[in-house]
Motif scaffolding. Structure first.
Motif, mmCIF file in Angstrom:
data_model
loop_
_atom_site.group_PDB
_atom_site.id
_atom_site.type_symbol
_atom_site.label_atom_id
_atom_site.label_comp_id
_atom_site.label_asym_id
_atom_site.label_seq_id
_atom_site.Cartn_x
_atom_site.Cartn_y
_atom_site.Cartn_z
ATOM 1 N N ASP A 91 0.843 -1.197 0.000
ATOM 2 C CA ASP A 91 0.000 0.000 0.000
ATOM 3 C C ASP A 91 0.876 1.243 0.000
ATOM 4 N N SER A 92 0.398 2.290 -0.626
ATOM 5 C CA SER A 92 1.235 3.465 -0.878
ATOM 6 C C SER A 92 1.509 4.313 0.353
ATOM 7 N N ASP A 93 0.892 4.000 1.491
ATOM 8 C CA ASP A 93 1.245 4.681 2.738
ATOM 9 C C ASP A 93 2.039 3.779 3.671
ATOM 10 N N ASP A 94 2.411 2.579 3.209
ATOM 11 C CA ASP A 94 3.196 1.640 4.013
ATOM 12 C C ASP A 94 4.603 1.540 3.451
ATOM 13 N N ARG A 95 5.426 0.679 4.069
ATOM 14 C CA ARG A 95 6.776 0.478 3.545
ATOM 15 C C ARG A 95 7.250 -0.945 3.839
ATOM 16 N N PHE A 96 8.131 -1.435 2.981
ATOM 17 C CA PHE A 96 8.795 -2.707 3.228
ATOM 18 C C PHE A 96 9.947 -2.482 4.195
ATOM 19 N N LEU A 97 10.178 -3.449 5.065
ATOM 20 C CA LEU A 97 11.353 -3.433 5.930
ATOM 21 C C LEU A 97 12.484 -4.200 5.238
ATOM 22 N N PRO A 98 13.734 -4.003 5.671
ATOM 23 C CA PRO A 98 14.865 -4.640 4.982
ATOM 24 C C PRO A 98 14.724 -6.164 4.894
ATOM 25 N N GLY A 99 15.056 -6.688 3.730
ATOM 26 C CA GLY A 99 15.033 -8.130 3.514
ATOM 27 C C GLY A 99 13.681 -8.704 3.152
ATOM 28 N N LYS A 100 12.678 -7.855 2.986
ATOM 29 C CA LYS A 100 11.323 -8.355 2.749
ATOM 30 C C LYS A 100 11.246 -9.209 1.490
ATOM 31 N N LEU A 101 11.680 -8.685 0.381
ATOM 32 C CA LEU A 101 11.524 -9.397 -0.873
ATOM 33 C C LEU A 101 12.403 -10.648 -0.943
ATOM 34 N N SER A 102 13.642 -10.547 -0.509
ATOM 35 C CA SER A 102 14.553 -11.689 -0.624
ATOM 36 C C SER A 102 14.101 -12.859 0.252
ATOM 37 N N ARG A 103 13.728 -12.591 1.487
ATOM 38 C CA ARG A 103 13.318 -13.681 2.384
ATOM 39 C C ARG A 103 12.008 -14.304 1.937
ATOM 40 N N GLN A 104 11.059 -13.485 1.562
ATOM 41 C CA GLN A 104 9.750 -14.025 1.204
ATOM 42 C C GLN A 104 9.811 -14.775 -0.129
ATOM 43 N N TYR A 105 10.538 -14.240 -1.076
ATOM 44 C CA TYR A 105 10.650 -14.910 -2.367
ATOM 45 C C TYR A 105 11.328 -16.264 -2.219
ATOM 46 N N ALA A 106 12.398 -16.327 -1.437
ATOM 47 C CA ALA A 106 13.112 -17.589 -1.232
ATOM 48 C C ALA A 106 12.212 -18.624 -0.567
ATOM 49 N N ALA A 107 11.457 -18.196 0.439
ATOM 50 C CA ALA A 107 10.586 -19.132 1.153
ATOM 51 C C ALA A 107 9.441 -19.603 0.277
ATOM 52 N N LEU A 108 8.856 -18.688 -0.492
ATOM 53 C CA LEU A 108 7.691 -19.041 -1.298
ATOM 54 C C LEU A 108 8.072 -19.959 -2.453
ATOM 55 N N THR A 109 9.176 -19.676 -3.118
ATOM 56 C CA THR A 109 9.570 -20.498 -4.260
ATOM 57 C C THR A 109 10.079 -21.872 -3.831
ATOM 58 N N ALA A 110 10.452 -22.020 -2.556
ATOM 59 C CA ALA A 110 10.896 -23.327 -2.046
ATOM 60 C C ALA A 110 9.753 -24.135 -1.455
ATOM 61 N N ALA A 111 8.574 -23.544 -1.338
ATOM 62 C CA ALA A 111 7.435 -24.215 -0.706
ATOM 63 C C ALA A 111 6.832 -25.251 -1.643
ATOM 64 N N PRO A 112 6.160 -26.276 -1.089
ATOM 65 C CA PRO A 112 5.503 -27.283 -1.928
ATOM 66 C C PRO A 112 4.362 -26.680 -2.732
ATOM 67 N N SER A 113 3.936 -27.377 -3.776
ATOM 68 C CA SER A 113 3.013 -26.821 -4.771
ATOM 69 C C SER A 113 1.670 -26.312 -4.243
ATOM 70 N N PRO A 114 1.048 -26.893 -3.202
ATOM 71 C CA PRO A 114 -0.226 -26.302 -2.751
ATOM 72 C C PRO A 114 -0.074 -24.881 -2.209
ATOM 73 N N VAL A 115 1.165 -24.501 -1.871
ATOM 74 C CA VAL A 115 1.425 -23.174 -1.310
ATOM 75 C C VAL A 115 1.923 -22.260 -2.420
ATOM 76 N N ARG A 116 1.084 -21.300 -2.812
ATOM 77 C CA ARG A 116 1.488 -20.342 -3.847
ATOM 78 C C ARG A 116 1.292 -18.910 -3.394
ATOM 79 N N LEU A 117 1.141 -18.752 -2.093
ATOM 80 C CA LEU A 117 0.866 -17.430 -1.535
ATOM 81 C C LEU A 117 1.489 -17.351 -0.148
ATOM 82 N N SER A 118 2.040 -16.191 0.167
ATOM 83 C CA SER A 118 2.704 -16.007 1.459
ATOM 84 C C SER A 118 2.378 -14.641 2.037
ATOM 85 N N CYS A 119 2.274 -14.584 3.360
ATOM 86 C CA CYS A 119 2.157 -13.319 4.088
ATOM 87 C C CYS A 119 3.210 -13.305 5.186
#
Length: 298
Positions: A91-119
């Motif tokens: 959202d345009s009034d929020d911000r990412f904290l350091p490491g957000k994209l790298s950690r989440q992308y690594a975890a999501l792409t390593a997850a088994p196939s039923p998992v295609r979404l992460s929070c």
């Protein structure tokens, strides 16, 4: 941009000249750099568009909607324009904290196939109440019971998913100007999708409830109807608890907006669902306000 990015970061924006720089800079500062930022401006009348155009980084792209259609419509514009196989939202009034994209992308792409979404977990700053709370997820929040009764996942700024999910379950519902991300998550789980939760605090959410009173009231009934279409066979007590939670949220939003009409109407709906809980909630609120007033007076 030549090469297809790995992540498209979708930023819906409407009259955010005060916060859009903070928002975009938090993405550009990430240690993960293979992304595009899609700012879907939803008919802003302030300087938001000019500020976005002022960014020289080619990864920042502006898509201009001719008129305001709400967050769902702006997010859909961003998703349709996304080039990457994975989409993250901010959202345009929020911000990412350091490491957000790298950690989440690594975890999501390593997850088994039923998992295609992460929070991710997130820090929420309640501007109306001058409070900062770290919201750490529990597994129950991503299960049916937790997601049916409430949405504490902060999906507006914590969510990352495979782009193909939108092809399968559809876009955000533009008839809902609030709860649209929650309704979309319910559709995802109803289709058999699973949610990967990360315990790391990776987003900072700024919340000012009062500005959303009318939108929240207008959307609540429609959201409940759509939720019940997805899950028509839920036990009556569970549905009542979920409805109570929604109308209480509407009442709280109206309180901070100073909208007495919506506050009274939403409180009445909450009373009809569970009068005892309304009494308890009201008592706790009044005691809290009293204690705060005494503290400020000292």
């Amino acid at each position: 941009m030549g090469q297809t990015p790995l992540i498209s970061v979708v930023v819906p924006a409407y009259n955010r000249q005060a916060t859009i720089v903070r928002c975009l800079e938090s993405v550009l500062a990430q240690d993960f750099t293979d992304f595009e930022i899609i700012v879907a401006d939803d008919g802003s009348t302030d300087e938001t568009r000019a500020i976005v155009r002022g960014f020289s980084d080619s990864r920042v792209q502006l898509f201009e909607r001719p008129q305001n259609g709400g967050a769902a419509a702006a997010r859909n514009t961003g998703v349709m324009s996304a080039k990457a196989a994975h989409v993250a939202f901010l959202d345009s009034d929020d911000r990412f904290l350091p490491g957000k994209l790298s950690r989440q992308y690594a975890a999501l792409t390593a997850a088994p196939s039923p998992v295609r979404l992460s929070c991710t977990a997130y820090r929420i700053e309640l501007l109306d109440q001058n409070k900062i709370i770290d919201s750490v997820h529990t597994p129950a929040m991503a299960g049916f019971d937790g997601l049916y009764g409430g949405c504490s996942l902060g999906p507006g700024s914590t969510l990352m998913c495979a782009r193909t999910v939108f092809d399968e379950i559809g876009p955000f519902d533009t008839s809902l100007h609030r709860f649209e991300d929650w309704e979309w998550l319910l559709r995802y789980t109803a289709s058999g999708g699973r949610i990967l939760l990360l315990d790391d605090l990776l987003s900072h959410v700024y919340n000012r409830r009062g500005r959303l009173a009318r939108q929240t009231w207008d959307a609540a009934g429609g959201f409940i109807a759509k939720r019940d279409q997805l899950y028509p066979n839920v036990a009556a007590n569970m549905r009542r608890d979920a409805n109570f939670s929604i109308w209480s949220q509407v009442a709280g939003t109206a309180y901070y907006a100073g909208d007495t009409k919506i506050f009274a109407a939403a409180t009445l709906k909450a009373v009809r669902e569970d009068p005892v809980r309304v009494l308890r909630s009201g008592t706790r609120f009044l005691l809290g306000r009293s204690a705060q007033s005494m503290s400020e007076a000292q």
